[in-house]
Design a protein around this motif. Structure first.
Motif, PDB file in Angstrom:
ATOM      1  N   GLY A   1     -14.466  -1.161  44.244  1.00  0.00           N
ATOM      2  CA  GLY A   1     -13.405  -0.172  44.123  1.00  0.00           C
ATOM      3  C   GLY A   1     -13.996   1.180  43.768  1.00  0.00           C
ATOM      4  O   GLY A   1     -15.215   1.376  43.812  1.00  0.00           O
ATOM      5  N   LYS A   2     -13.136   2.115  43.428  1.00  0.00           N
ATOM      6  CA  LYS A   2     -13.592   3.449  43.044  1.00  0.00           C
ATOM      7  C   LYS A   2     -12.729   3.986  41.915  1.00  0.00           C
ATOM      8  O   LYS A   2     -11.551   3.646  41.780  1.00  0.00           O
ATOM      9  CB  LYS A   2     -13.521   4.408  44.239  1.00  0.00           C
ATOM     10  N   PHE A   3     -13.346   4.845  41.097  1.00  0.00           N
ATOM     11  CA  PHE A   3     -12.643   5.558  40.044  1.00  0.00           C
ATOM     12  C   PHE A   3     -12.818   7.057  40.288  1.00  0.00           C
ATOM     13  O   PHE A   3     -13.856   7.500  40.789  1.00  0.00           O
ATOM     14  CB  PHE A   3     -13.198   5.177  38.672  1.00  0.00           C
ATOM     15  N   TYR A   4     -11.789   7.829  39.913  1.00  0.00           N
ATOM     16  CA  TYR A   4     -11.805   9.261  40.181  1.00  0.00           C
ATOM     17  C   TYR A   4     -11.366  10.058  38.957  1.00  0.00           C
ATOM     18  O   TYR A   4     -10.663   9.538  38.075  1.00  0.00           O
ATOM     19  CB  TYR A   4     -10.845   9.613  41.326  1.00  0.00           C
ATOM     20  N   VAL A   5     -11.766  11.325  38.945  1.00  0.00           N
ATOM     21  CA  VAL A   5     -11.189  12.317  38.032  1.00  0.00           C
ATOM     22  C   VAL A   5     -10.947  13.585  38.838  1.00  0.00           C
ATOM     23  O   VAL A   5     -11.586  13.809  39.873  1.00  0.00           O
ATOM     24  CB  VAL A   5     -12.106  12.633  36.826  1.00  0.00           C
ATOM     25  N   GLU A   6     -10.035  14.403  38.356  1.00  0.00           N
ATOM     26  CA  GLU A   6      -9.827  15.713  38.968  1.00  0.00           C
ATOM     27  C   GLU A   6     -10.908  16.663  38.460  1.00  0.00           C
ATOM     28  O   GLU A   6     -11.135  16.756  37.257  1.00  0.00           O
ATOM     29  CB  GLU A   6      -8.443  16.260  38.622  1.00  0.00           C
ATOM     30  N   ASP A   7     -11.565  17.334  39.359  1.00  0.00           N
ATOM     31  CA  ASP A   7     -12.658  18.240  39.007  1.00  0.00           C
ATOM     32  C   ASP A   7     -12.134  19.675  39.019  1.00  0.00           C
ATOM     33  O   ASP A   7     -11.788  20.202  40.076  1.00  0.00           O
ATOM     34  CB  ASP A   7     -13.802  18.073  40.000  1.00  0.00           C
ATOM     35  N   TYR A   8     -12.104  20.302  37.817  1.00  0.00           N
ATOM     36  CA  TYR A   8     -11.520  21.641  37.759  1.00  0.00           C
ATOM     37  C   TYR A   8     -12.411  22.680  38.437  1.00  0.00           C
ATOM     38  O   TYR A   8     -11.953  23.771  38.786  1.00  0.00           O
ATOM     39  CB  TYR A   8     -11.217  22.037  36.310  1.00  0.00           C
ATOM     40  N   THR A   9     -13.687  22.355  38.656  1.00  0.00           N
ATOM     41  CA  THR A   9     -14.569  23.290  39.369  1.00  0.00           C
ATOM     42  C   THR A   9     -14.364  23.218  40.877  1.00  0.00           C
ATOM     43  O   THR A   9     -14.899  24.046  41.614  1.00  0.00           O
ATOM     44  CB  THR A   9     -16.051  22.998  39.053  1.00  0.00           C
ATOM     45  N   GLN A  10     -13.610  22.206  41.334  1.00  0.00           N
ATOM     46  CA  GLN A  10     -13.341  22.054  42.766  1.00  0.00           C
ATOM     47  C   GLN A  10     -11.843  22.079  43.040  1.00  0.00           C
ATOM     48  O   GLN A  10     -11.322  21.316  43.848  1.00  0.00           O
ATOM     49  CB  GLN A  10     -13.953  20.751  43.284  1.00  0.00           C
ATOM     50  N   GLY A  11     -11.173  22.947  42.345  1.00  0.00           N
ATOM     51  CA  GLY A  11      -9.739  23.124  42.568  1.00  0.00           C
ATOM     52  C   GLY A  11      -8.922  21.917  42.171  1.00  0.00           C
ATOM     53  O   GLY A  11      -7.858  21.659  42.754  1.00  0.00           O
TER      54      GLY A  11
END
Length: 697
Positions: free
Chosen positions: A463-473
């Motif tokens: 599977g995969k885990f994610y976070v929102e990256d504030y440096t990439q919008g």
């Protein structure tokens, strides 16, 4: 006086025995002498009188070895029904392990084509087909006359060979097609993997056929044939018998598998979202053993296409449908709210949520400057942990994620913030945020989510885990959980550029992607109150002569294997269980409509994740459950990207799968009028689930 006479009599008897023994010895020596004399005389006759003719025969007679392929082991379902077997045939093949000119191939085609009832041009084309394989089949199911011709004209047919072969057949067509897999020829690319094999042996390429290739294959034998100087076979001079492959029995229930595939196909056909559903999967596990009872991967695949020469007719279907992938283990997508039970366990263990915790769900909250809404604009008011599972309150779980990451104060009027002790926002992300999201994700991993389950099938995806990256919008980027945990353990921090909104998204299943197989293992772990068993398909291995119905003792039986244990208090398990039961039994539960009237109790959880298919927004329909509630037998996970709400699509499939299973097992709570047998349904081959793939060409 008496003693002397006794001794004399005793000596006399001993003398008699010695004389008898000497007589027998002389007889034996005489026989041996006569035998050797006879052999010497015979040898002299052979050497002097017949030597010339025998030496000539020795020079002109050779021995050829005709391979005898082993029969591949049969595959049976849990009820002893055949899922794959070998049909004996004789084949004529061309070995291409040495360089041969086209001119030679043309000559071979001229000689052989009339016997095979084809044209030299067509036969030449076949000889040059499948360029990646070391051996190409020129004719299957050949006659004795055709076999005799090849043997007698071997000198004119370089590389051509007769082999006793088997044709792999799957009597139920696309029933569990991706699970069973198929066999194929040894190729130039994989030949090094099969040292000791004959080039004519077929090997497992996918599924169970590949996974258990060493068990199913067996060892080849040979027939020794004498060939005279004229190239004629003059008789068999012996045989080295092959060792057939061992038979295997799966945990897969052929009846339930057929029912589940029909249920899935019928649901798609009748759904208003049928044009959106390109892939779907369903898995049913035995919660006592971890055995796979059913594994559905839509669209379906018939392994016979690969073994009976009809693959070309289905090339377009295969290239456009993706049917070759087993979506149950290879497709990962957002699980939506199905992760909420695991995340609630994590929150309860961490102490951020207690049994009497009540969160006001007004339909939305702010996190920083962004607004997070409840799905479909619902506002549930004050909800406790049980109700949060039952009605699937996003706002409740937004707060759960935020609290684990130490982001406090989010509400309908405030975006909240991190503790002042964290210093800068970046330092907060590297410390409290990283620790919180690690805790959330690791809690899911403990249930079997996010990493391969170890199911005995090839090509299982993680599977995969994610976070929102504030440096990439604030776009989602993959999060390395293991690296983060290692860094936090060593330095107390992990440098990342996430967003507190990722804590909220992760808590409702929008920051991670899992496979249906992982979700099924997760549901099974919930049913077993934290005991995580390894899913498996192999049940028993029998000798080549043993079958599930013959009473033979298995060579090997797979026992349940414990992979881990989620530690939690009984009251915590019971709280989650009550919430999941409410999902299917409470009129406000998200899957109530799918289970209303069910004669058994079910613990379930719906999931509806927002995804994009073909650039258009849609929903990933997900559902997990186990049943019966207080004595679980089975756990189910269903995933259908594009299927719409979990309750309206996947939950309905799960309900029908449970009905089919309990009817097959004649559970007393099921009406007897609906009871069935363990046999694969008699209408299977007339169902759309069987016939639609057949129409694909």
């Amino acid at each position: 006086m008496r003693n002397w006479k006794d001794k004399q009599e005793q000596l006399t008897e001993e003398e008699k025995r010695r004389r008898r023994q000497a007589f027998r010895t002389n007889i034996v020596y005489g026989i041996v002498f006569l035998s050797f004399t006879s052999l010497v005389l015979r040898a002299g006759y052979v050497q002097v009188a017949k030597g010339k003719s025998f030496r000539q025969a020795e020079l002109t007679t050779q021995t050829a070895r005709i391979p005898i392929l082993p029969q591949r082991g049969w595959i049976y379902d849990a009820n002893g029904q055949v899922l794959a077997w070998d049909k004996p045939t004789m084949s004529i093949v061309l070995n291409r392990y040495s360089t041969v000119s086209d001119a030679t191939y043309h000559q071979v085609a001229q000689v052989l084509a009339p016997v095979l009832q084809t044209t030299p041009a067509k036969l030449f084309q076949t000889m040059n087909s499948a360029t990646g394989t070391i051996q190409v089949t020129l004719a299957n199911n050949v006659t004795n006359v055709q076999v005799a011709f090849v043997v007698e004209h071997q000198s004119q047919l370089p590389g051509v060979q007769v082999v006793q072969d088997y044709q792999r057949q799957y009597p139920n067509g696309d029933l569990a097609g991706q699970v069973l897999g198929y066999v194929g020829a040894i190729t130039a690319e994989n030949v090094n993997q099969y040292k000791g094999y004959l080039y004519s042996q077929k090997v497992g390429e996918t599924g169970i056929e590949q996974e258990y290739e060493p068990i199913l294959q067996g060892n080849p034998g040979y027939e020794l044939v004498a060939i005279n100087s004229a190239g004629n076979a003059i008789g068999s001079v012996g045989e080295i018998a092959p060792k057939d492959g061992d038979n295997i029995q799966l945990t897969l229930d052929g009846h339930e598998q057929a029912e589940a595939q029909m249920i899935m196909q019928n649901m798609i056909n009748s759904s208003s979202n049928k044009n959106n559903v390109e892939d779907a999967a369903a898995v049913m596990l035995n919660v006592k053993t971890g055995g796979v009872i059913a594994m559905v991967s839509y669209p379906y695949l018939d392994p016979n296409w690969y073994t009976m020469g009809t693959l070309g007719q289905h090339a377009n279907y295969l290239s456009t449908s993706g049917a070759q992938m087993n979506n149950a283990i290879g497709m990962y997508n957002y699980p939506g709210s199905t992760v909420k039970p695991a995340n609630l366990i994590t929150a309860l263990k961490a102490g951020v949520v207690k049994p009497d915790t009540v969160i006001e769900d007004d339909g939305y909250i702010y996190i920083g400057t962004s607004r997070k809404n409840e799905d479909e604009g619902f506002a549930f008011g004050g909800v406790n942990p049980i109700e949060a599972i039952t009605v699937s309150s996003d706002v409740f779980f937004y707060q759960v994620g935020l609290w684990l990451g130490k982001w406090f104060g989010s509400s309908t009027s405030s975006g909240g913030g991190y503790p002042p002790t964290a210093g800068s926002f970046q330092n907060y992300l590297n410390t409290d945020f990283a620790k919180g999201i690690n805790q959330l994700f690791q809690g899911e991993v403990d249930f079997g989510l996010g990493y391969p389950t170890g199911i005995d099938l090839p090509y299982e995806a993680a599977g995969k885990f994610y976070v929102e990256d504030y440096t990439q919008g604030n776009s989602q980027v993959q999060y390395n959980l293991k690296a983060s945990e290692a860094s936090v353990a060593k330095t107390g921090k992990y440098v990342n550029y996430g967003s507190p909104a990722s804590l909220a998204d992760a808590a409702i299943g929008q920051s991670q992607q899992f496979t249906p197989m992982q979700l099924a293992e997760y549901a099974m772990t919930l049913a077993d109150q934290g005991l995580r068993l390894k899913p498996h398909l192999l049940e028993n291995v029998f000798t080549e002569n043993g079958t599930p119905s013959s009473g033979a003792k298995p060579l090997q039986t797979v026992k349940p294997q414990i992979e881990g244990k989620v530690q939690a208090a009984n009251w915590q398990w019971n709280l989650v269980k009550q919430g999941m039961y409410g999902v299917t039994s409470n009129p406000s539960g998200t899957a109530y409509s799918a289970f209303v009237g069910a004669p058994y109790q079910v613990a379930g959880k719906t999931g509806t994740a927002q995804i994009y298919l073909g650039g258009k927004p849609t929903d990933n329909s997900v559902f997990i459950c186990y049943a019966p509630l207080n004595n679980p037998q089975v756990a189910i996970a269903v995933m259908a990207p594009g299927g719409g709400y979990g309750a309206q699509f996947s939950a309905v499939i799960a309900r029908q799968m449970l009905d089919a299973y309990f009817n097959e097992h004649h559970e007393p709570f099921m009406p007897k009028s609906g009871w069935t047998s363990t046999a694969i349904p008699s209408n299977w081959k007339s169902s759309p689930a069987y016939t639609l793939p057949e129409q694909s060409h």
